[in-house]
Design an enzyme around this catalytic site. Structure first.
Site, PDB file in Angstrom:
ATOM      1  N   ASP A 117       0.853  -1.197   0.000  1.00  0.00           N
ATOM      2  CA  ASP A 117       0.000   0.000   0.000  1.00  0.00           C
ATOM      3  C   ASP A 117       0.886   1.244   0.000  1.00  0.00           C
ATOM      4  OD1 ASP A 117      -2.311  -1.573   0.109  1.00  0.00           O
ATOM      5  OD2 ASP A 117      -2.168  -1.759   2.280  1.00  0.00           O
ATOM      6  N   GLU A 193       0.168  -7.169  -9.931  1.00  0.00           N
ATOM      7  CA  GLU A 193       1.133  -6.988 -11.026  1.00  0.00           C
ATOM      8  C   GLU A 193       0.483  -7.328 -12.372  1.00  0.00           C
ATOM      9  OE1 GLU A 193       4.618  -9.198 -10.171  1.00  0.00           O
ATOM     10  OE2 GLU A 193       5.722  -8.472 -11.925  1.00  0.00           O
TER      11      GLU A 193
HETATM   12  C1  LIG Z   1      -2.089  -3.617  -2.515  1.00  0.00           C
HETATM   13  S1  LIG Z   1      -2.208  -5.194  -1.815  1.00  0.00           S
HETATM   14  C2  LIG Z   1      -1.035  -6.180  -2.761  1.00  0.00           C
HETATM   15  C3  LIG Z   1      -1.265  -7.657  -2.600  1.00  0.00           C
HETATM   16  C4  LIG Z   1      -0.254  -8.565  -3.315  1.00  0.00           C
HETATM   17  N1  LIG Z   1       1.086  -8.404  -2.771  1.00  0.00           N
HETATM   18  C5  LIG Z   1      -0.242  -8.338  -4.806  1.00  0.00           C
HETATM   19  O1  LIG Z   1       0.728  -7.743  -5.299  1.00  0.00           O
HETATM   20  O2  LIG Z   1      -1.201  -8.765  -5.486  1.00  0.00           O
HETATM   21  C6  LIG Z   1      -1.337  -4.971  -0.271  1.00  0.00           C
HETATM   22  C7  LIG Z   1      -1.609  -6.087   0.726  1.00  0.00           C
HETATM   23  O3  LIG Z   1      -0.800  -5.878   1.873  1.00  0.00           O
HETATM   24  C8  LIG Z   1      -1.561  -6.164   3.028  1.00  0.00           C
HETATM   25  N2  LIG Z   1      -0.957  -5.400   4.138  1.00  0.00           N
HETATM   26  C9  LIG Z   1      -0.956  -4.052   4.251  1.00  0.00           C
HETATM   27  N3  LIG Z   1      -0.333  -3.677   5.379  1.00  0.00           N
HETATM   28  C10 LIG Z   1       0.074  -4.828   5.991  1.00  0.00           C
HETATM   29  C11 LIG Z   1       0.758  -5.095   7.202  1.00  0.00           C
HETATM   30  N4  LIG Z   1       1.151  -4.090   8.008  1.00  0.00           N
HETATM   31  N5  LIG Z   1       1.017  -6.368   7.538  1.00  0.00           N
HETATM   32  C12 LIG Z   1       0.607  -7.389   6.724  1.00  0.00           C
HETATM   33  N6  LIG Z   1      -0.064  -7.187   5.560  1.00  0.00           N
HETATM   34  C13 LIG Z   1      -0.333  -5.928   5.191  1.00  0.00           C
HETATM   35  C14 LIG Z   1      -2.957  -5.728   2.670  1.00  0.00           C
HETATM   36  O4  LIG Z   1      -3.940  -6.341   3.484  1.00  0.00           O
HETATM   37  C15 LIG Z   1      -3.046  -6.124   1.207  1.00  0.00           C
HETATM   38  O5  LIG Z   1      -3.564  -7.426   1.041  1.00  0.00           O
END
Ligand SMILES: C[S@@+](CC[C@H](N)C(=O)[O-])C[C@H]1O[C@@H](n2cnc3c(N)ncnc32)[C@H](O)[C@@H]1O
Length: 213
Positions: A117, A193
């Site tokens: 994020d 991606e």
């Molecule tokens: C934008 S999505 C990308 C998901 C995946 N990596 C992809 O590229 O398809 C970001 C993911 O990170 C998780 N996330 C955000 N902050 C996090 C944290 N502090 N600890 C664990 N997961 C987290 C969110 O719940 C979300 O599923």
């Protein structure tokens, strides 16, 4: 309604609890009992798990851990792992804030940060997974030759990450400002991606080595 959905998601996830490492802090310093001595590659914010499942199928010599806070997306990752019956992949339903409580110094060989994020507002910068706050935690768990591999579609997050990571003394390498058109082979892609590259967006990528190389 949302409460109900959340409860259903949690129940469905816990129905597969053998795929979760529920109290990772108890394995701190002794992960070899879980990994069978294989090196640990950890994806933080793994979403629906396409990336880590693909790697898990290809590299049986590595033990993969996927960390995710949202149960509904984590469940999708767990379901993929079940389909593939992978014995070298497990999941942490945990927050990256606590990552240094789960691993002892040097216990992780690689950390993947994929499409984290971006938290675009300056006042939220501390939440970015490449903020110095997190980089300090990663440094404490990475092995001397450990690495962070990052991919993002977000130019501003990429620039922020390059600055933060180099400021923390990591050695940057294999930096790409257009990974999908750089001619290198791509071992695994994530759900985000695929979506972004299909719509013509550039994918940025870097590797950062902890040690001196
Ligand atoms: C934008 S999505 C990308 C998901 C995946 N990596 C992809 O590229 O398809 C970001 C993911 O990170 C998780 N996330 C955000 N902050 C996090 C944290 N502090 N600890 C664990 N997961 C987290 C969110 O719940 C979300 O599923």
């Amino acid at each position: 309604m949302r409460r109900r959905r959340l409860k259903d998601g949690v129940e469905r996830l816990l129905a597969h609890r053998e795929w979760l490492v529920e109290e990772p802090e108890k394995h701190r310093g002794q992960w070899e009992t879980v990994t069978g001595g294989r090196k640990i590659h950890l994806e933080i914010g793994m979403g629906k798990g396409q990336f880590i499942t693909t790697l898990g199928k290809d590299r049986k010599d590595i033990f993969y851990l996927g960390m995710e806070i949202k149960e509904e997306v984590l469940l999708r990752g767990v379901e993929k792992a079940i389909e593939e019956d992978l014995d070298n992949l497990r999941f942490l339903w945990k927050n990256a804030e606590d990552v240094d409580q789960f691993f002892a110094p040097g216990e992780v060989e690689r950390i993947y940060l994929n499409f984290s994020d971006p938290w675009p507002k300056n006042r939220c910068a501390k939440r970015r997974l490449t903020h110095q706050r997190f980089l300090d935690k990663y440094r404490s768990i990475l092995s001397p030759k450990g690495e962070i591999h990052l991919k993002t579609d977000n130019e501003k997050l990429f620039e922020f990450s390059l600055n933060a990571i180099s400021g923390e003394g990591y050695r940057l390498k294999n930096i790409s400002f257009d990974y999908h058109n750089s001619g290198v082979s791509i071992p695994a892609t994530t759900e985000y991606e695929d979506k972004f590259s299909a719509s013509g967006m550039k994918i940025y990528r870097l590797e950062a080595a902890r040690g001196e190389g």
